[in-house]
Design a protein around this motif. Structure first.
Motif, PDB file in Angstrom:
ATOM      1  N   ILE A 156       0.878  -1.277  -0.042  1.00 25.10           N
ATOM      2  CA  ILE A 156       0.046  -0.104  -0.007  1.00 25.10           C
ATOM      3  C   ILE A 156       0.862   1.104   0.060  1.00 25.10           C
ATOM      4  O   ILE A 156       1.944   1.455   0.847  1.00 25.10           O
ATOM      5  N   VAL A 157       0.565   1.964  -0.992  1.00 26.97           N
ATOM      6  CA  VAL A 157       1.434   3.054  -1.241  1.00 26.97           C
ATOM      7  C   VAL A 157       0.545   4.409  -1.444  1.00 26.97           C
ATOM      8  O   VAL A 157      -0.548   4.617  -1.755  1.00 26.97           O
ATOM      9  N   ALA A 158       1.427   5.657  -1.186  1.00 29.10           N
ATOM     10  CA  ALA A 158       0.604   6.802  -1.804  1.00 29.10           C
ATOM     11  C   ALA A 158       1.615   7.786  -2.443  1.00 29.10           C
ATOM     12  O   ALA A 158       2.799   7.835  -2.326  1.00 29.10           O
ATOM     13  N   PHE A 159       0.982   8.443  -3.504  1.00 25.76           N
ATOM     14  CA  PHE A 159       1.689   9.169  -4.226  1.00 25.76           C
ATOM     15  C   PHE A 159       1.151  10.751  -4.362  1.00 25.76           C
ATOM     16  O   PHE A 159      -0.093  10.726  -4.656  1.00 25.76           O
ATOM     17  N   PRO A 160       1.901  11.675  -3.945  1.00 23.78           N
ATOM     18  CA  PRO A 160       1.230  13.094  -4.366  1.00 23.78           C
ATOM     19  C   PRO A 160       0.969  13.412  -5.781  1.00 23.78           C
ATOM     20  O   PRO A 160       1.722  13.100  -6.731  1.00 23.78           O
ATOM     21  N   ARG A 161      -0.325  14.039  -5.995  1.00 27.01           N
ATOM     22  CA  ARG A 161      -0.822  14.186  -7.629  1.00 27.01           C
ATOM     23  C   ARG A 161      -0.019  15.377  -8.268  1.00 27.01           C
ATOM     24  O   ARG A 161       0.152  16.293  -7.214  1.00 27.01           O
ATOM     25  N   PHE A 162       0.172  15.191  -9.343  1.00 24.59           N
ATOM     26  CA  PHE A 162       1.094  16.276 -10.035  1.00 24.59           C
ATOM     27  C   PHE A 162       0.175  17.435 -10.365  1.00 24.59           C
ATOM     28  O   PHE A 162       0.538  18.688 -10.121  1.00 24.59           O
ATOM     29  N   TRP A 163      -1.118  17.280 -10.825  1.00 22.04           N
ATOM     30  CA  TRP A 163      -2.026  18.213 -11.137  1.00 22.04           C
ATOM     31  C   TRP A 163      -2.886  18.813 -10.097  1.00 22.04           C
ATOM     32  O   TRP A 163      -4.137  18.757 -10.059  1.00 22.04           O
ATOM     33  N   THR A 164      -2.288  19.509  -9.248  1.00 24.81           N
ATOM     34  CA  THR A 164      -2.828  20.314  -8.148  1.00 24.81           C
ATOM     35  C   THR A 164      -2.378  21.603  -8.039  1.00 24.81           C
ATOM     36  O   THR A 164      -1.225  21.909  -8.113  1.00 24.81           O
ATOM     37  N   TRP A 165      -3.284  22.470  -7.315  1.00 30.36           N
ATOM     38  CA  TRP A 165      -2.831  23.841  -7.159  1.00 30.36           C
ATOM     39  C   TRP A 165      -1.767  24.033  -6.203  1.00 30.36           C
ATOM     40  O   TRP A 165      -0.641  24.671  -6.295  1.00 30.36           O
ATOM     41  N   ARG A 166      -1.514  22.864  -5.241  1.00 28.25           N
ATOM     42  CA  ARG A 166      -0.637  22.914  -4.162  1.00 28.25           C
ATOM     43  C   ARG A 166       0.746  22.557  -4.553  1.00 28.25           C
ATOM     44  O   ARG A 166       1.685  22.944  -3.809  1.00 28.25           O
ATOM     45  N   ALA A 167       0.683  21.816  -5.547  1.00 30.20           N
ATOM     46  CA  ALA A 167       1.907  21.099  -6.073  1.00 30.20           C
ATOM     47  C   ALA A 167       3.123  21.867  -6.377  1.00 30.20           C
ATOM     48  O   ALA A 167       4.095  21.835  -5.559  1.00 30.20           O
ATOM     49  N   PRO A 168       3.000  23.126  -6.970  1.00 29.89           N
ATOM     50  CA  PRO A 168       4.071  24.121  -7.311  1.00 29.89           C
ATOM     51  C   PRO A 168       4.510  24.812  -6.079  1.00 29.89           C
ATOM     52  O   PRO A 168       5.538  25.218  -5.788  1.00 29.89           O
ATOM     53  N   ILE A 169       3.358  25.239  -5.111  1.00 35.03           N
ATOM     54  CA  ILE A 169       3.606  25.868  -4.108  1.00 35.03           C
ATOM     55  C   ILE A 169       4.652  24.962  -2.742  1.00 35.03           C
ATOM     56  O   ILE A 169       5.517  25.450  -2.302  1.00 35.03           O
ATOM     57  N   ARG A 170       4.085  23.764  -2.884  1.00 29.76           N
ATOM     58  CA  ARG A 170       4.845  22.809  -2.043  1.00 29.76           C
ATOM     59  C   ARG A 170       6.214  22.697  -2.537  1.00 29.76           C
ATOM     60  O   ARG A 170       7.250  22.646  -1.595  1.00 29.76           O
ATOM     61  N   LYS A 171       6.555  22.457  -3.842  1.00 27.08           N
ATOM     62  CA  LYS A 171       7.615  22.121  -4.525  1.00 27.08           C
ATOM     63  C   LYS A 171       8.710  23.457  -4.105  1.00 27.08           C
ATOM     64  O   LYS A 171       9.846  23.218  -3.456  1.00 27.08           O
TER      65      LYS A 171
END
Ligand SMILES: C[S@@+](CC[C@H](N)C(=O)[O-])C[C@H]1O[C@@H](n2cnc3c(N)ncnc32)[C@H](O)[C@@H]1O
Length: 218
Positions: A156-171
């Motif tokens: 069981i694994v989890a991956f953060p989604r690429f196409w979200t508003w939060r991804a570039p901010i978090r990066k």
């Protein structure tokens, strides 16, 4: 250890207590509320993972990137016979040991300082989980393959989604602190699961994440 792992280790040693406070709700009212809103999917993936880890009685679990031990300890409390948590950050592992003792499951939990690729288990586990881990893994394929090899029932694994508003901010926010973070499309997740050799996998969107279960080997 390679340079990237050393940077991650340093980052997570510094973040350990703050990270654990997200789960323990010890933050002040406003921060607690912000976590509840912006990190809602962290709580949902916890429920997803624990539910998909059933049945628990007498089973063994490997928790890769166990962090402060929330998942490991919950699995032991549900009746798991043996839980091993591995992590590269010693400060996280200390929190795990304290939590397992506090919750009365210390005798069924072991926590070890290792990344998965260097870890040599004595036996296979029924289930292997890796939650909040692939966000920080530069090359996920060998890690997924090894997870499949060490688990006899499921992964069981989890991956953060690429196409979200939060991804570039978090990066941007994490890279300022020296921590690389990676995001995934559904297509990439599905192809990684295939390439890693799983016979079958299911991918569910949970907020800004993909929660994934992989079964068997091809
Ligand atoms: C966001 S925390 C998640 C902790 C826990 N799984 C959870 O969801 O509560 C990520 C953890 O992965 C660990 N980590 C990062 N890279 C790792 C690696 N290559 N091997 C093992 N642990 C790793 C970090 O030290 C950190 O404790």
């Amino acid at each position: 250890m390679n340079q990237e792992i050393v940077a991650q280790e340093d980052y997570w040693n510094k973040q350990a207590s703050d990270f654990h406070r997200i789960y323990s709700h010890e933050k002040s009212g406003v921060s607690n509320l912000l976590d509840r809103v912006f990190r809602k999917d962290m709580f949902e993936r916890f429920i997803f993972t624990i539910q998909h880890s059933a049945p628990y009685e007498g089973r063994s679990y490997l928790d890769v990137g166990c962090g402060s031990g929330i998942y490991s300890v919950e699995l032991a409390k549900k009746g798991a016979n043996r839980v091993v948590g591995i992590d590269i950050a010693e400060h996280m592992l200390q929190l795990c040991r304290d939590l397992a003792l506090k919750e009365g499951v210390g005798s069924r939990c072991t926590f070890a300082h290792s990344d998965l690729l260097n870890y040599v288990p004595e036996n296979r586990f029924d289930v292997c989980i890796g939650i909040g881990l692939f966000d920080y893994i530069h090359d996920p394929l060998p890690v997924l393959k090894k997870m499949r090899e060490v688990a006899s029932d499921k992964v069981i694994v989890a991956f953060p989604r690429f196409w979200t508003w939060r991804a570039p901010i978090r990066k941007a926010r994490l890279s300022l602190r020296g921590c690389d973070v990676y995001f995934y499309t559904r297509k990439r997740v599905e192809s990684l699961m295939k390439e890693a050799g799983f016979a079958k996998s299911s991918v569910r969107t949970v907020g800004k994440l993909f929660c994934v279960v992989g079964y068997g080997s091809r």
